[in-house]
Design an enzyme around this catalytic site. Structure first.
Site, PDB file in Angstrom:
ATOM      1  N   LYS A 173       0.677  -1.315  -0.034  1.00 24.97           N
ATOM      2  CA  LYS A 173      -0.004  -0.278  -0.076  1.00 24.97           C
ATOM      3  C   LYS A 173       0.721   1.453  -0.056  1.00 24.97           C
ATOM      4  O   LYS A 173       1.870   1.296   0.791  1.00 24.97           O
ATOM      5  CB  LYS A 173      -1.012  -0.019   1.411  1.00 24.97           C
ATOM      6  CG  LYS A 173      -1.932  -1.043   1.212  1.00 24.97           C
ATOM      7  CD  LYS A 173      -2.747  -1.227   2.262  1.00 24.97           C
ATOM      8  CE  LYS A 173      -2.071  -1.617   3.587  1.00 24.97           C
ATOM      9  NZ  LYS A 173      -3.052  -2.033   4.787  1.00 24.97           N
ATOM     10  N   THR A 204      -8.058   9.248   8.718  1.00 23.56           N
ATOM     11  CA  THR A 204      -7.757   7.848   8.183  1.00 23.56           C
ATOM     12  C   THR A 204      -7.563   6.856   9.058  1.00 23.56           C
ATOM     13  O   THR A 204      -7.192   5.790   8.716  1.00 23.56           O
ATOM     14  CB  THR A 204      -6.541   8.226   7.093  1.00 23.56           C
ATOM     15  OG1 THR A 204      -5.403   8.572   8.034  1.00 23.56           O
ATOM     16  CG2 THR A 204      -6.547   9.286   6.293  1.00 23.56           C
ATOM     17  N   GLY A 206      -8.203   3.343  10.508  1.00 22.36           N
ATOM     18  CA  GLY A 206      -8.983   2.399   9.942  1.00 22.36           C
ATOM     19  C   GLY A 206      -8.564   1.975   8.611  1.00 22.36           C
ATOM     20  O   GLY A 206      -9.584   1.084   7.991  1.00 22.36           O
ATOM     21  N   THR A 207      -8.160   2.709   7.789  1.00 27.43           N
ATOM     22  CA  THR A 207      -8.056   2.440   6.214  1.00 27.43           C
ATOM     23  C   THR A 207      -7.189   1.272   5.833  1.00 27.43           C
ATOM     24  O   THR A 207      -7.799   0.582   5.134  1.00 27.43           O
ATOM     25  CB  THR A 207      -6.791   3.739   5.438  1.00 27.43           C
ATOM     26  OG1 THR A 207      -5.909   3.757   6.215  1.00 27.43           O
ATOM     27  CG2 THR A 207      -7.528   4.995   5.621  1.00 27.43           C
ATOM     28  N   GLY A 208      -6.480   0.945   6.567  1.00 22.46           N
ATOM     29  CA  GLY A 208      -5.825  -0.558   6.275  1.00 22.46           C
ATOM     30  C   GLY A 208      -6.788  -1.637   6.482  1.00 22.46           C
ATOM     31  O   GLY A 208      -6.969  -2.496   5.901  1.00 22.46           O
ATOM     32  N   CYS A 209      -7.401  -1.603   7.733  1.00 22.99           N
ATOM     33  CA  CYS A 209      -8.304  -2.735   8.090  1.00 22.99           C
ATOM     34  C   CYS A 209      -9.606  -2.629   6.870  1.00 22.99           C
ATOM     35  O   CYS A 209      -9.848  -3.768   6.778  1.00 22.99           O
ATOM     36  CB  CYS A 209      -9.052  -2.464   9.355  1.00 22.99           C
ATOM     37  SG  CYS A 209      -7.707  -2.118  10.726  1.00 22.99           S
TER      38      CYS A 209
END
Length: 269
Positions: A173, A204, A206-209
């Protein structure tokens, strides 16, 4: 209806972790289930405490899910100890779990360490080889590959190293001041860049989750990996663009940005 399981930690503020996963999976059209690896006392400004599940309890959670409503995909997020990672890997092999997405959560956005040093080796040896795709951000890709990443070419080399070593696809990412919202997918020696639009939103959390859960939901519905990534990025962009602003730190996104207007009505008066 297709089903998906998230194995991750709870975020008491609702923006990341299990809560973000369940919202994302539901809004992406699958029935969402969970196995909680840890409770966190957490909000938009940071993590103040962590209470881990015991290995025996996590095993019981996984048995309960797999023996009743078998998941069409599995997303794995925060798992802070080697013992818990070992339990997860053993159970995934036992039940023949499919479409496994590993988001190697190592450090929170606030800087709090979420993966013990001893657990990193177990994660790499036990869990990554089971994954269909692993979704590291730049710092995580550096840890997994042992490479410094400062250019797009570095991202490509790191993704190839990780994918070759563990036999899985890798979605590296962007962000972290590199390539903005552009993500790189390495799969079976082939590279594909997914260009995203940079959204001016400081919230932002929690974007990865969210991205990894959306990928798992799309895999559960039968889409191939490339299509699943593309659809997940579109969903994430919509959640960010909604401009939700909650909390005193890096706030959560609006996971339900596309929900029917009648369900958003608030009482008047």
């Amino acid at each position: 209806m297709k089903t998906a399981l998230t194995i991750a930690g709870s975020d008491s503020s609702g923006g990341a972790g299990i809560q973000a996963d369940l919202k994302t999976m539901t809004l992406n059209g699958v029935f969402a289930m969970s196995a909680v690896t840890a409770l966190t006392a957490q909000n938009t400004t940071g993590v103040t405490d962590i209470l881990e599940a015991t290995p025996a309890f996590l095993e019981a959670e996984l048995d309960a899910v797999f023996t009743d409503i078998f998941p069409d995909a599995v997303k794995i997020g925060m798992v802070s100890s080697g013992e818990l990672i070992t339990v997860i890997a053993r159970k995934l092999r036992q039940y023949g779990a499919r479409h496994i997405v590993v988001d190697p959560v190592m450090v929170a956005t606030s800087g709090a360490k979420l993966l013990r040093d001893e657990a990193r080796t177990v994660l790499m040896e036990e869990l990554l080889p089971l994954a269909e795709v692993v979704t590291p951000n730049i710092p995580e890709a550096e840890l997994l590959s042992g490479r410094s990443i400062v250019t797009p070419a570095d991202m490509e080399a790191a993704a190839a190293d990780i994918g070759t070593r563990y036999g899985c696809a890798v979605l590296c990412k962007g962000g972290h001041q590199l390539n903005d919202a552009n993500d790189l997918l390495w799969k079976n020696g082939t590279l594909r860049w997914f260009n995203g639009r940079r959204i001016d939103n400081p919230n932002t959390h929690g974007t990865g989750c969210t991205l990894s859960s959306a990928i798992a939901a799309n895999l559960a519905k039968g889409f191939d990996l490339e299509t699943s990534v593309e659809m997940a990025k579109t969903y994430l962009s919509g959640a960010l663009a909604a401009g939700l602003d909650l909390g005193h730190g890096s706030g959560p996104m609006d996971h339900a940005f596309d929900i029917k207007p009648e369900y958003r009505q608030e009482a008047r008066g």
